[in-house]
Design a protein around this motif. Structure first.
Motif, short mmCIF file in Angstrom:
data_model
loop_
_atom_site.label_atom_id
_atom_site.label_comp_id
_atom_site.label_asym_id
_atom_site.label_seq_id
_atom_site.Cartn_x
_atom_site.Cartn_y
_atom_site.Cartn_z
N GLY A 341 48.69 16.53 11.01
CA GLY A 341 48.55 15.69 9.83
C GLY A 341 49.00 16.44 8.57
O GLY A 341 49.81 15.95 7.78
N LEU A 342 48.51 17.66 8.41
CA LEU A 342 48.86 18.44 7.22
C LEU A 342 50.36 18.73 7.16
O LEU A 342 50.94 18.83 6.09
CB LEU A 342 48.09 19.77 7.22
CG LEU A 342 46.59 19.68 6.98
CD1 LEU A 342 45.92 21.03 7.24
CD2 LEU A 342 46.29 19.20 5.56
N MET A 343 50.97 18.84 8.32
CA MET A 343 52.39 19.16 8.35
C MET A 343 53.26 17.91 8.32
O MET A 343 54.48 18.01 8.45
CB MET A 343 52.72 20.03 9.56
CG MET A 343 52.13 21.42 9.40
SD MET A 343 52.70 22.60 10.63
CE MET A 343 51.93 22.01 12.10
N GLY A 344 52.64 16.75 8.16
CA GLY A 344 53.46 15.58 7.88
C GLY A 344 53.45 14.46 8.91
O GLY A 344 54.20 13.50 8.75
N ASP A 345 52.63 14.54 9.96
CA ASP A 345 52.59 13.43 10.90
C ASP A 345 51.67 12.33 10.35
O ASP A 345 50.45 12.40 10.46
CB ASP A 345 52.08 13.92 12.26
CG ASP A 345 52.17 12.84 13.32
OD1 ASP A 345 52.18 11.64 12.95
OD2 ASP A 345 52.23 13.19 14.52
N ASP A 346 52.29 11.30 9.79
CA ASP A 346 51.52 10.28 9.10
C ASP A 346 50.64 9.43 10.01
O ASP A 346 49.80 8.68 9.54
CB ASP A 346 52.47 9.34 8.32
CG ASP A 346 52.86 9.96 7.00
OD1 ASP A 346 52.07 10.77 6.49
OD2 ASP A 346 53.96 9.65 6.51
#
Ligand code: B12
Ligand code: SF4
Lengths: 441, 469
Positions: A341-346
């Motif tokens: 999540g933090l790395m961009g997996d919405d």
């Protein structure tokens, strides 16, 4: 991390430099390199690639030399061909009189760019509800309690209340005997006496195999609980996939405007009905999957795309296994979800909830003593149970879990103390540990 | 580790595919070096003098980011540190956090011996093995070299467990070292005042040493750099474990910072980290609260990068969760957790002994097996191949079915009708819903056991042998 690069891109990169030295090299077909840590590689293919790459690198090195870089030296030292500095004999330990100066530095993580979604539970009169306070989860920009970024909200604890008497470990039951037949009183007790931030009402009697209580009757219990306490609430079904949609729909209706958490939507029931109930009456959906990151992505995606649940109305429950009974799966599953999540997996940027009460399923939490004679004495179970629940929750808090569903008052108190300490809101007398060795304990 | 692909390791290997290492090719071996499932010394040819340079170079490239340090000697020697990643799913964490429980030199001798034995003998069965604790930390509360030496002597006479010598007084430490020669104890600790003397002791006795710089990472790093310069890299870092409030939050920051810097390649600080949850006892008077808080602090730093810790509470309700959270975090996430499916004899079963069915998930199998064997029940136990899934999840997921059970039993060449006098199978309580199907499929009588295998002994008393119909 996987880095992808095509060999042919090399020539593209060099085009502008007007380089002729690559002429000798032909790249037949194209090879895409997947460079990952670990894993095997077919040796024959590896050899072929190796030879290809080595040839290219020779040419590249030539280019490097043309551009003025001493490539020979690089090769020599990389392959141990040239002069290597001789290992020096260990010097007699130098008598150092002053500590050598050195400054500690560490970088912040630069690929945590995507904040976790904020989700608010409960609604005050200003927002059409009757709660005195609300709870906001999420909003993180880093792993919990890390120095990289302030954590915007603390962890919250919702305590379990059941709509009928159930089996409980002895040390849990002792706390609820006086209210076990009255969910409203039970709810009051956990808020007033045990400092619960929220209350979960589990409508387990609706299970056709238990009492088959009707959705309508169950909804009355929800109304009673909403009357009894003014904190936000969670409404749980019985876990029966046929009955739950109906029960949760009715409950959502009577709780209109209160922004409750509906527990849960899952892949093995009609999640669409639960999603609709949440949207129509202004609630939040708990997206529950069982210890599988891809199932979690799938369900979240369905809730968002297929059912149009707004992003600020989804919380995830990736499942909690007790300490010693699968917590290794549960911990890593949550940690991976939060990092993704933090790395961009919405599809994974939602706050998380844990059924920490599951810890009471561990025999270490409830059995009088070890069933094994070879084991050392397990000591009194009254003390084992709560700490089992605490450590289970604590581990998950470090993996990124935001909200805990719990049962034992001592566990609630201690888990609050430690999570809020790590969060940074607990003031305590400073303790001087410089001479801890001599402490009398 | 400075390299991360098999190709990079491959170019240092002899390249003969001689299979001495047990792998078919050097490339396959290289892959094992990268995932750390094999050691470089498993390739015997590379130990040859002519490959010396390649060996040393590769050895250095493969060295873990965080230095690995040994404490103790002989069979019970422990290793700490050696990690390469910040998250367990990226590889695995190596060398479990080591737990040292304290004794002190003002204890009377009888209590001391008893406590040491308790620490040494503490064990808890789990998944086919016993969880145990690792070390004894001896604190000098007297600050008297003679008293300390006497306590250390008594401890090493009583146990082979590795020890930590704890004092800030170099004289006291020296007295302890004198009576524990050859035991390779860990010194605790050098600080900003005593570091010169303690460094000399560490060098003279050639033992690992802890550097203590409470909440001062610059100082910690300076000390580490200085000690390395003086000739020892057998270092353990203690950034201080403050037990409560904002100080504890700061401690948490310090642990995560030091480990991140080490993994990111800052060699000067890439050493194992020590936590001292013991300090919880300086914040709480009531022993239950202190024990609880100590366990909580120990759990935080087992998860977040503590490699070794000093603890005080030996209450089972503190030790059991400590052991289990450590096992949780250090279980290798790459390893399958199953046993070979098939029939296992527990005790010495005869034709009258019960036939029990379970799954081949290691946690399930060993739990059931130990519940039965420790209660001296002779029986046949079937580990059905459920792809390593436990009973409840396997029933839900379809890996434990009547057909699977029939196949498992037939496959082992066992004939229920001939080999038993009762033609009866006992299913786990959580697989009750398979009863009818299993009866149809196998033609045997099917009984439903308790939901938890811990209750099998009581259940057997009431239900075995089965009533003749
Ligand atoms: C860890 C876990 C998983 C792990 C499993 C890891 C593994 N290797 O087994 C994973 C992530 C893979 C998983 C997946 C699923 N799980 Co799951 N899982 C759990 C969890 C958290 C713990 C289970 C466990 O390990 N228990 C410990 C072991 C030792 O218990 P056990 O095998 O049952 O053995 C005990 C008893 O059965 C008995 N016993 C065993 N053998 C014998 C023999 C005899 C003769 C007797 C008398 C007794 C006996 O004694 C043992 C010790 O107490 C539970 C929830 C919970 N907290 O219990 C859910 C749970 C079991 N899972 C569940 C579900 C639904 C699933 C999935 C189907 C989810 C999904 N939709 O994908 C999948 C199925 C996967 C598959 N089968 O392929 C449900 C089952 C519900 C039900 N009753 O039908 C549970 C209860 C969660 C829930 N509340 O919904 N799960
Ligand atoms: S032992 Fe060494 S040389 Fe032989 S196959 Fe293995 S890695 Fe290659």
């Amino acid at each position: 991390m996987t880095k992808k690069m095509k060999l042919s891109q090399l020539s593209d990169m060099l085009q502008d430099l007007n380089v002729e030295s690559l002429e000798g090299v032909t790249i037949e077909g194209d090879i895409e390199l997947n460079i990952t840590g670990g894993g095997g590689l077919n040796p024959a293919l590896a050899y072929a690639i190796g030879s290809e790459i080595s040839q290219i690198s020779l040419h590249m090195a030539n280019i490097g030399r043309i551009l003025g870089f001493p490539a020979e030296q690089l090769f020599a030292s990389a392959f141990g061909l040239g002069e290597m500095p001789q290992p020096q004999a260990l010097p007699a330990s130098p008598k150092i009189q002053e500590l050598l100066a050195s400054k500690f530095e560490v970088a912040k993580i630069d690929n945590w760019k995507n904040p976790i979604q904020e989700v608010t539970l409960g609604a005050t009169s200003a927002d059409g509800g009757s709660r005195k306070s609300t709870v906001t989860l999420g909003g993180e920009n880093a792993l919990p309690y890390y120095f990289d970024a302030e954590m915007p909200h603390r962890n919250y604890i919702t305590m379990d209340v059941f709509d009928m008497p159930i089996n409980m470990a002895k040390s849990v039951k002792g706390n609820y005997e006086d209210v076990i037949n009255d969910p409203a009183e039970w709810a009051k007790k956990v808020v007033r006496e045990f400092n619960a931030d929220m209350v979960t009402i589990h409508l387990i009697s609706t299970d056709p195999l238990i009492n088959d209580t009707s959705a309508k009757e169950a909804a009355k219990v929800v109304e009673d609980v909403l009357q009894a306490v003014d904190v936000p609430i969670v409404i749980g079904g019985s876990g029966n996939p046929e009955k739950d949609p109906e029960v949760l729909e009715k409950a959502a209706e009577v709780a209109e405007g209160e922004r409750v958490l509906l527990a849960s939507a899952s892949l093995n029931l009609d999640y669409e009905r639960i999603a609709k109930a949440a949207i129509n009456h202004g609630h939040v959906v708990l997206s529950w999957t069982q210890l599988e990151i891809n199932a979690q992505k799938e369900l979240n995606r369905k809730l968002m795309k297929q059912c149009n649940v707004p992003r600020d109305s989804i919380i995830m429950d990736p499942t909690t296994a007790a300490l010693g009974y699968g917590l290794d799966y549960a911990y890593t599953n949550m940690e991976r979800i939060r990092l993704a999540g933090l790395m961009g997996d919405d599809e994974l940027t939602f706050p998380m909830s844990s059924g920490t009460t599951n810890a009471w399923g561990a025999r270490e939490a409830w059995m009088v003593s070890s069933p094994l004679k070879q084991d050392s004495d397990w000591g009194p179970r009254e003390y084992r149970g709560p700490i089992w629940e605490i450590v289970t929750g604590l581990a998950l808090s470090l993996a990124g879990n935001d909200m805990f569903m719990m049962m034992h008052p001592t566990s609630v108190q201690v888990l609050k103390e430690i999570t809020q300490t790590l969060y940074g809101s607990i003031e305590a007398e400073e303790i001087d540990i410089t001479n801890w060795i001599g402490a009398e304990v | 580790m400075k390299i991360n692909s098999p190709l990079e390791a491959y170019k240092f290997l002899p390249g003969t595919n001689c299979m001495e290492c047990g792998e078919k090719t050097c490339m396959a071996f290289a892959a094992h070096l990268i995932d750390r499932s094999k050691k470089l010394t498993d390739c015997t040819p590379i130990l040859d003098a002519k490959f010396k340079k390649k060996f040393t170079d590769l050895d250095q490239l493969l060295a873990p980011e965080i230095r690995e340090i040994e404490i103790g000697a002989g069979e019970k020697v422990v290793k700490i540190g050696g990690d390469d990643v910040l998250y367990r799913h990226k590889l695995t964490f190596f060398n479990q956090t080591k737990f040292a429980y304290d004794v002190w030199d003002t204890m009377n001798e009888k209590d001391l011996v008893e406590r040491v034995k308790y620490i040494q003998d503490f064990k808890k069965f789990y998944v086919g093995d016993f969880l145990t604790v690792d070390m004894v930390a001896i604190r000098s509360t007297s600050n008297d070299p003679k008293k300390f030496a006497a306590a250390v002597k008594k401890v090493v006479e009583t146990t082979d467990l590795p020890i930590i010598l704890c004092s800030f007084n170099a004289e006291v430490l020296k007295a302890g070292l004198e009576v524990s020669k050859g035991k390779n104890p860990l010194l605790y600790a050098a600080n900003k005042d005593n570091w010169k003397e303690v460094a000399e002791l560490a060098l003279e006795y050639d033992v690992p040493v802890t550097l203590f710089a409470p909440n001062d990472l610059d100082l910690l790093k300076s000390m580490a750099k200085t000690f390395a310069e003086m000739g020892t890299e057998k270092l353990v870092l203690d950034p201080g474990t403050f037990p409560t409030g904002k100080q504890l939050k700061q401690t948490f920051n310090n642990f995560t910072k030091v480990r991140r810097a080490g993994i990111d390649g800052d060699r000067e600080i890439a050493y194992p980290i020590m936590a001292v949850p013991f300090t919880a006892w300086m914040a709480h008077d009531d022993p239950v609260s202190a024990s609880y808080w100590e366990t909580v602090v120990a759990s935080v730093f087992t998860i977040k990068y503590g490699d070794i810790m000093i603890l005080h509470s030996t209450e089972p309700y503190a030790m059991l969760p400590e052991l289990h959270i450590r096992d949780t975090i250090y279980t290798d996430p790459r390893k399958p957790v199953s046993v070979d499916p098939g029939m296992y004899k527990v005790g010495e079963p005869t034709a009258d002994s019960p036939v029990l069915v379970t799954t081949n998930f290691a946690l399930t199998y060993y739990t059931v097996e130990s519940d039965i064997s420790s209660n001296k029940i002779d029986c046949y136990l079937w580990a059905i191949d459920t792809d390593g899934i436990g009973v409840e999840a396997a029933v839900a997921g379809g890996q434990l079915t009547a057909a699977k059970i029939k196949k498992g039993i037939d496959g082992s060449g066992f004939d229920l009708k001939k080999d038993t006098s009762h033609n009866t199978i006992i299913l786990p309580g959580l697989a009750a819903r398979l009863q009818g199907d299993v009866e149809d499929e196998t033609g045997a009588n099917v009984m439903i056991g308790p939901a938890d295998s811990g209750r099998i002994p009581g259940w057997m008393e009431k239900n075995w042998p089965p009533q003749k119909k």
